[in-house]
Motif scaffolding. Structure first.
Motif, mmCIF file in Angstrom:
data_model
loop_
_atom_site.group_PDB
_atom_site.id
_atom_site.type_symbol
_atom_site.label_atom_id
_atom_site.label_comp_id
_atom_site.label_asym_id
_atom_site.label_seq_id
_atom_site.Cartn_x
_atom_site.Cartn_y
_atom_site.Cartn_z
ATOM 1 N N PRO A 93 0.785 -1.249 0.000
ATOM 2 C CA PRO A 93 0.000 0.000 0.000
ATOM 3 C C PRO A 93 0.809 1.287 0.000
ATOM 4 O O PRO A 93 0.572 2.167 -0.823
ATOM 5 N N ASN A 94 1.765 1.416 0.929
ATOM 6 C CA ASN A 94 2.517 2.673 1.002
ATOM 7 C C ASN A 94 3.369 2.902 -0.239
ATOM 8 O O ASN A 94 3.425 4.011 -0.770
ATOM 9 N N LEU A 95 4.023 1.849 -0.685
ATOM 10 C CA LEU A 95 4.837 1.979 -1.892
ATOM 11 C C LEU A 95 3.957 2.270 -3.104
ATOM 12 O O LEU A 95 4.330 3.048 -3.988
ATOM 13 N N GLU A 245 6.125 -0.263 7.636
ATOM 14 C CA GLU A 245 4.743 -0.700 7.518
ATOM 15 C C GLU A 245 4.550 -1.612 6.312
ATOM 16 O O GLU A 245 3.883 -2.644 6.407
ATOM 17 N N ASP A 246 5.142 -1.253 5.194
ATOM 18 C CA ASP A 246 5.036 -2.105 4.011
ATOM 19 C C ASP A 246 5.753 -3.431 4.224
ATOM 20 O O ASP A 246 5.323 -4.474 3.715
ATOM 21 N N LEU A 247 6.838 -3.403 4.986
ATOM 22 C CA LEU A 247 7.559 -4.649 5.267
ATOM 23 C C LEU A 247 6.710 -5.588 6.116
ATOM 24 O O LEU A 247 6.684 -6.799 5.882
ATOM 25 N N GLU A 248 5.978 -5.026 7.094
ATOM 26 C CA GLU A 248 5.088 -5.847 7.896
ATOM 27 C C GLU A 248 3.971 -6.443 7.051
ATOM 28 O O GLU A 248 3.589 -7.600 7.213
ATOM 29 N N VAL A 249 3.431 -5.636 6.147
ATOM 30 C CA VAL A 249 2.390 -6.136 5.244
ATOM 31 C C VAL A 249 2.929 -7.270 4.384
ATOM 32 O O VAL A 249 2.269 -8.292 4.170
ATOM 33 N N PHE A 250 4.143 -7.098 3.913
ATOM 34 C CA PHE A 250 4.743 -8.139 3.081
ATOM 35 C C PHE A 250 4.964 -9.427 3.881
ATOM 36 O O PHE A 250 4.680 -10.520 3.412
ATOM 37 N N ARG A 251 5.485 -9.272 5.102
ATOM 38 C CA ARG A 251 5.720 -10.458 5.928
ATOM 39 C C ARG A 251 4.430 -11.188 6.252
ATOM 40 O O ARG A 251 4.369 -12.415 6.237
#
Length: 315
Positions: A93-95, A245-251
Motif C-alpha cells: 500500500p505505502n509503496l 509498515e510495508d515490510l510488515e504487510v509483506f511479511r
C-alpha cells in the motif's frame, strides 16, 4: 518646308548642346567611378545577405533538432509514467501510493514539456525559418540591381565603341550617351531602393535575433522553474513511503492466517534457560503436591479403619 527645316536646325542645335553637356558631365571616367562604387556596395550587401542565409539556416536546423529531441524526451517520459503506474499496482500500500503520486507529478511535468516544445516551435524555429523567404526576396532585389548595373556597364562600353568608330557623328554619340544616362539613372534608382531595403533588413535582423534568443531563454527558464517545483514534490512523495509498515504487510502475506497462534507457541518454546528452570520447578512442585494428596487420603482411611476395629473390639 522652310518651317520644317528651321525646326530641324533648332533640334540639331539642341542635340549638339546636350551632347556637349553630356560629354562634360557624363564622361566615361564619371560612369566608371560610379560603376566601381556601386559594385563595391552591391558586393557588401550580397555578402551580408549570404551571411544571414548561411548562419540563420544553421541556427534553424539546430534549434529544430533541439525541439525534436525535447519531444522525444517527452515521449520517453510518458512511457516511463505508464510503467510506473503498472508497477505501482502490484506493490504494497505505502509503496503503491508513493509511486502513484510520483508518476502523477512526473506526468504533470510532461505537460509543461509539451508546452515548452510548442513555444519553442512557434517563438524560435518559425521566425528563423521565415528568413528563408526574406533572404529570397533580398536576392531578388540584388538581382534587379545587378541587372541595372550590367545594363549601365553595357551602355558605357557601347558609348566608348561609338566614339572610337564615329568620333565626328555627334548624333549617334548623343543617342549612345542618352541611353547610358537612362541606364545610369535606372541603376542609381535600383541601388537606392536596395540600400533602403537592406537597411531595413539589417535593422529587422538585429531585432529578430534579440527577440528569438530572449524567447528561447524565457521558455527554458519557465520550464525549468516548473520542473524544479515538480521534482521537489515528486522527491517528497518518494521519501514519504513508510518502509516498515510495508515490510510488515509483506511479511504477513507470506504466512497463513493461523500463523500468529503458531508464532506464540514458538515464542513460548524459545524462552531463556532461567525461565525454563523456573517453570520446571513449579511443575515439579505441582506434581509433588498432587502425589502427596493421595498419600494423606490413604493414611486417613487407615486411621478410620483402625478406629472401626477398636470399636468392634469394645463391642
Amino acid at each position: 518646308m522652310r518651317c520644317l527645316s528651321h525646326l530641324q536646325i533648332i533640334h540639331n542645335v539642341i542635340i549638339w548642346v546636350l551632347c556637349c553637356v553630356c560629354c562634360k558631365h557624363f564622361s566615361p571616367s564619371y560612369f566608371s567611378f560610379s560603376l566601381v562604387s556601386r559594385d563595391n556596395q552591391t558586393r557588401q550587401i550580397q555578402d551580408a545577405v549570404s551571411n544571414v542565409e548561411k548562419h540563420f539556416g544553421e541556427l534553424c536546423q539546430i534549434f529544430a533538432g533541439y525541439v525534436r529531441k525535447t519531444a522525444r524526451l517527452r515521449d520517453k517520459a510518458d512511457l516511463l509514467v505508464n510503467e510506473i503506474y503498472a508497477y505501482a499496482a502490484t506493490e504494497t500500500p505505502n509503496l503503491k501510493v508513493g509511486l502513484k503520486n510520483f508518476a502523477d507529478e512526473f506526468s504533470r511535468l510532461q505537460d509543461y514539456r509539451q508546452a515548452e516544445v510548442d513555444r519553442l516551435e512557434a517563438k524560435v524555429v518559425e521566425p528563423l525559418k521565415s528568413y528563408g523567404t526574406i533572404v529570397k526576396l533580398k536576392r531578388d532585389d540584388l538581382k534587379a540591381t545587378l541587372t541595372a548595373k550590367n545594363r549601365e556597364a553595357k551602355q558605357l562600353s557601347q558609348l566608348e565603341k561609338t566614339r572610337q568608330r564615329n568620333p565626328s557623328d555627334r548624333h549617334i554619340i548623343y543617342q549612345a550617351e542618352s541611353e547610358l544616362q537612362r541606364a545610369s539613372l535606372d541603376a542609381t534608382r535600383t541601388t537606392r531602393q536596395l540600400e533602403e531595403t537592406i537597411d531595413n533588413f539589417e535593422k529587422q535582423k538585429i531585432k529578430d535575433i534579440k527577440n528569438i534568443f530572449s524567447e528561447f531563454i524565457t521558455i527554458e527558464m519557465l520550464f525549468h522553474g516548473k520542473a524544479l517545483e515538480i521534482y521537489t514534490a515528486a522527491y517528497q512523495n518518494i521519501q514519504n513511503i513508510d518502509e516498515n509498515e510495508d515490510l510488515e504487510v509483506f511479511r504477513s502475506s507470506l504466512y497463513p492466517p493461523d500463523y500468529q497462534s503458531r508464532l506464540d507457541i514458538v515464542r513460548a518454546n524459545s524462552k531463556s534457560p532461567l525461565q525454563r528452570t523456573g517453570s520446571l520447578k513449579s511443575s515439579l512442585k505441582t506434581v509433588q503436591i498432587s502425589n502427596s494428596m493421595p498419600r494423606k487420603e490413604e493414611e486417613e482411611e487407615e486411621e478410620e479403619d483402625d478406629e472401626d476395629d477398636d470399636d468392634e473390639e469394645e463391642l
